[in-house]
Design a protein around this motif. Structure first.
Motif, PDB file in Angstrom:
ATOM      1  N   ILE A 188       0.852  -1.188   0.000  1.00 32.13           N
ATOM      2  CA  ILE A 188       0.000   0.000   0.000  1.00 32.13           C
ATOM      3  C   ILE A 188       0.891   1.242   0.000  1.00 32.13           C
ATOM      4  CG2 ILE A 188      -1.832   1.223   1.219  1.00 32.13           C
ATOM      5  CD1 ILE A 188      -2.480  -1.421   2.634  1.00 32.13           C
ATOM      6  N   SER A 189       0.736   2.067  -1.008  1.00 36.47           N
ATOM      7  CA  SER A 189       1.436   3.352  -1.000  1.00 36.47           C
ATOM      8  C   SER A 189       0.735   4.273  -0.021  1.00 36.47           C
ATOM      9  CB  SER A 189       1.440   3.963  -2.399  1.00 36.47           C
ATOM     10  OG  SER A 189       0.126   4.182  -2.855  1.00 36.47           O
ATOM     11  N   ALA A 190       1.504   4.914   0.837  1.00 36.58           N
ATOM     12  CA  ALA A 190       0.917   5.713   1.915  1.00 36.58           C
ATOM     13  C   ALA A 190       1.658   7.020   2.091  1.00 36.58           C
ATOM     14  CB  ALA A 190       0.941   4.913   3.220  1.00 36.58           C
ATOM     15  N   GLY A 201       5.668   6.450   1.738  1.00 37.25           N
ATOM     16  CA  GLY A 201       6.236   5.182   2.145  1.00 37.25           C
ATOM     17  C   GLY A 201       5.376   4.049   1.616  1.00 37.25           C
ATOM     18  N   ILE A 202       5.822   2.818   1.855  1.00 39.89           N
ATOM     19  CA  ILE A 202       5.113   1.625   1.394  1.00 39.89           C
ATOM     20  C   ILE A 202       4.808   0.740   2.601  1.00 39.89           C
ATOM     21  CG2 ILE A 202       5.170  -0.432  -0.056  1.00 39.89           C
ATOM     22  CD1 ILE A 202       5.053   2.088  -1.655  1.00 39.89           C
ATOM     23  N   ILE A 203       3.539   0.431   2.799  1.00 43.97           N
ATOM     24  CA  ILE A 203       3.148  -0.519   3.845  1.00 43.97           C
ATOM     25  C   ILE A 203       3.198  -1.907   3.234  1.00 43.97           C
ATOM     26  CG2 ILE A 203       1.300  -1.274   5.399  1.00 43.97           C
ATOM     27  CD1 ILE A 203       0.390   1.601   5.581  1.00 43.97           C
ATOM     28  N   GLU A 204       4.151  -2.733   3.713  1.00 40.04           N
ATOM     29  CA  GLU A 204       4.415  -4.026   3.082  1.00 40.04           C
ATOM     30  C   GLU A 204       3.967  -5.223   3.902  1.00 40.04           C
ATOM     31  OE1 GLU A 204       8.606  -3.971   2.366  1.00 40.04           O
ATOM     32  OE2 GLU A 204       8.380  -2.916   0.449  1.00 40.04           O
ATOM     33  N   HIS A 259      14.143   4.628   6.054  1.00 39.89           N
ATOM     34  CA  HIS A 259      13.658   4.459   7.421  1.00 39.89           C
ATOM     35  C   HIS A 259      12.393   3.587   7.432  1.00 39.89           C
ATOM     36  CE1 HIS A 259      15.775   8.102   9.502  1.00 39.89           C
ATOM     37  NE2 HIS A 259      16.616   7.347   8.798  1.00 39.89           N
ATOM     38  N   VAL A 260      12.050   3.144   8.625  1.00 39.12           N
ATOM     39  CA  VAL A 260      10.873   2.293   8.830  1.00 39.12           C
ATOM     40  C   VAL A 260       9.995   2.924   9.910  1.00 39.12           C
ATOM     41  CG1 VAL A 260      10.052   0.015   9.559  1.00 39.12           C
ATOM     42  CG2 VAL A 260      12.136   0.209   8.193  1.00 39.12           C
ATOM     43  N   ALA A 261       8.665   2.817   9.725  1.00 33.56           N
ATOM     44  CA  ALA A 261       7.708   3.314  10.730  1.00 33.56           C
ATOM     45  C   ALA A 261       6.708   2.223  11.062  1.00 33.56           C
ATOM     46  CB  ALA A 261       6.991   4.560  10.215  1.00 33.56           C
TER      47      ALA A 261
END
Length: 283
Positions: A188-190, A201-204, A259-261
Motif C-alpha cells: 500500500i502506497s501511503a 512510504g510503502i506498507i508491506e 527508514h521504517v515506521a
C-alpha cells in the motif's frame, strides 16, 4: 290362668304406651336426645371419623399433586415467557446496535461523498477465516464487486477484495499482508495526512506480535513522526487516495538507507460487522 295372662298383656301395653309417651315428650324438647339416639349418634360419628381421616388424607394427597401439577405448568409457562423475553431483549439490543452502526455508516458515507467521487457499497460480514486472515461479505459479482477493490470500515482501511463469486466476495485483511508476497498489489502506497506531497512510504507487512503495520522506504529527510495519521497515497490501481489507515507509533532506521515506521491501524479486525467496498469511478 287366663286372668293372669290378661294382666301381663295389659301391663306390657301400658308400659309400651308410657314409653311412647315419654319418647314424644323428649322429642318435643329441642337439643335433647334419648340414650338410643345418643348411642346411634356416637356410633355413627365414631364410624365416620374412622372413614373420614383416611379419605381426607387421600384427598389431601390428590390436592397436593394437583397443586404441584399446576405449579409445574405455571413454571413452564414462566420459563417460556422468560426465554422469549431474553430472546426478544437480545434481538432488540442487537437491532439497536445495528441501527447505531448503520447511522454511523450513513454519516461516514455522507462525509466521504463530500470529499471525493468514490461510491461506497455497504456490505455485511458473513464469515471470518482466522487462518488466512480473510472475511467473506454478502456482495458479489452480481452487485458489481470486482477483485482488488479496496474495503474499509467506519474507522479506516481494512483490506481489499481478492476473490469474487456471484453473491459473495472474499476480502484480504491488512493483518494478512506480509513481505513474502509475490504480488506487489498487496503493498500500500501511503503518506501523511495533511502532508501528502511531503511524505511517502510503502506498507508491506503486518507484525502480529506488535499488532502494527510496517511502513518502509521512508526517506531519511521525510518529516514523518509519531502521532501522524497515515492515509493511502493512491499511487497504485488498488487503493484510492485519502483513506485513513492508522497512526504512527514509532520510526527508526531500516536495514538500508531508508527508514521504517510502525503504524497502529485505526480499524479493528476482530469485530467487523458492516464494511464498505470502495467503487472508484471508471478512468
Amino acid at each position: 290362668m287366663k286372668l293372669l295372662g290378661n294382666k301381663r298383656l295389659l301391663i306390657l301395653m301400658l308400659g309400651l304406651i308410657c314409653f311412647i309417651a315419654l319418647m314424644g315428650l323428649t322429642f318435643g324438647q329441642p337439643g335433647y336426645k334419648t340414650w338410643p339416639e345418643k348411642f346411634v349418634k356416637d356410633a355413627l360419628a365414631w364410624t365416620q371419623g374412622l372413614i373420614y381421616k383416611p379419605v381426607a388424607f387421600v384427598a389431601g394427597v390428590f390436592e397436593d399433586v394437583n397443586r404441584l401439577r399446576t405449579l409445574h405448568e405455571e413454571n413452564t409457562v414462566l420459563r417460556e415467557t422468560l426465554s422469549r423475553y431474553a430472546r426478544d431483549t437480545t434481538r432488540l439490543n442487537d437491532l439497536e446496535l445495528q441501527n447505531e452502526r448503520l447511522q454511523a455508516a450513513l454519516g461516514f458515507t455522507e462525509r466521504q461523498k463530500s470529499m471525493n467521487k468514490y461510491n461506497f457499497r455497504i456490505a455485511e460480514v458473513v464469515t471470518f477465516q482466522q487462518s488466512n486472515k480473510t472475511i467473506t461479505i454478502n456482495l458479489g459479482e452480481k452487485d458489481g464487486i470486482r477483485p482488488n477493490m479496496a474495503v474499509q470500515s467506519v474507522e479506516g482501511l481494512i483490506g481489499r477484495v481478492v476473490a469474487v463469486s456471484n453473491f459473495y466476495s472474499d476480502v484480504q485483511l491488512l493483518t494478512g499482508i506480509d513481505d513474502k508476497a509475490t504480488s506487489n498489489s498487496k503493498a500500500i502506497s501511503a503518506s501523511v495526512k495533511g502532508r501528502e506531497n511531503e511524505s511517502f512510504g510503502i506498507i508491506e507487512r503486518y507484525d502480529p506480535d506488535k499488532q502494527k503495520l510496517i511502513m518502509t522506504k521512508i526517506d531519511p529527510q521525510d518529516k514523518l513522526q509519531p502521532g501522524d495519521t497515515i492515509i493511502t497515497a493512491g499511487k497504485g490501481l488498488v487503493f484510492p487516495n485519502g483513506i485513513e489507515i492508522g497512526k504512527v507509533t514509532e520510526r527508526y532506521e531500516g536495514d538500508s538507507v531508508t527508514h521504517v515506521a510502525e503504524i497502529a491501524p485505526f480499524a479493528s479486525f476482530n469485530h467487523l460487522r458492516e464494511v464498505f467496498v470502495i467503487e472508484m469511478p471508471e478512468g
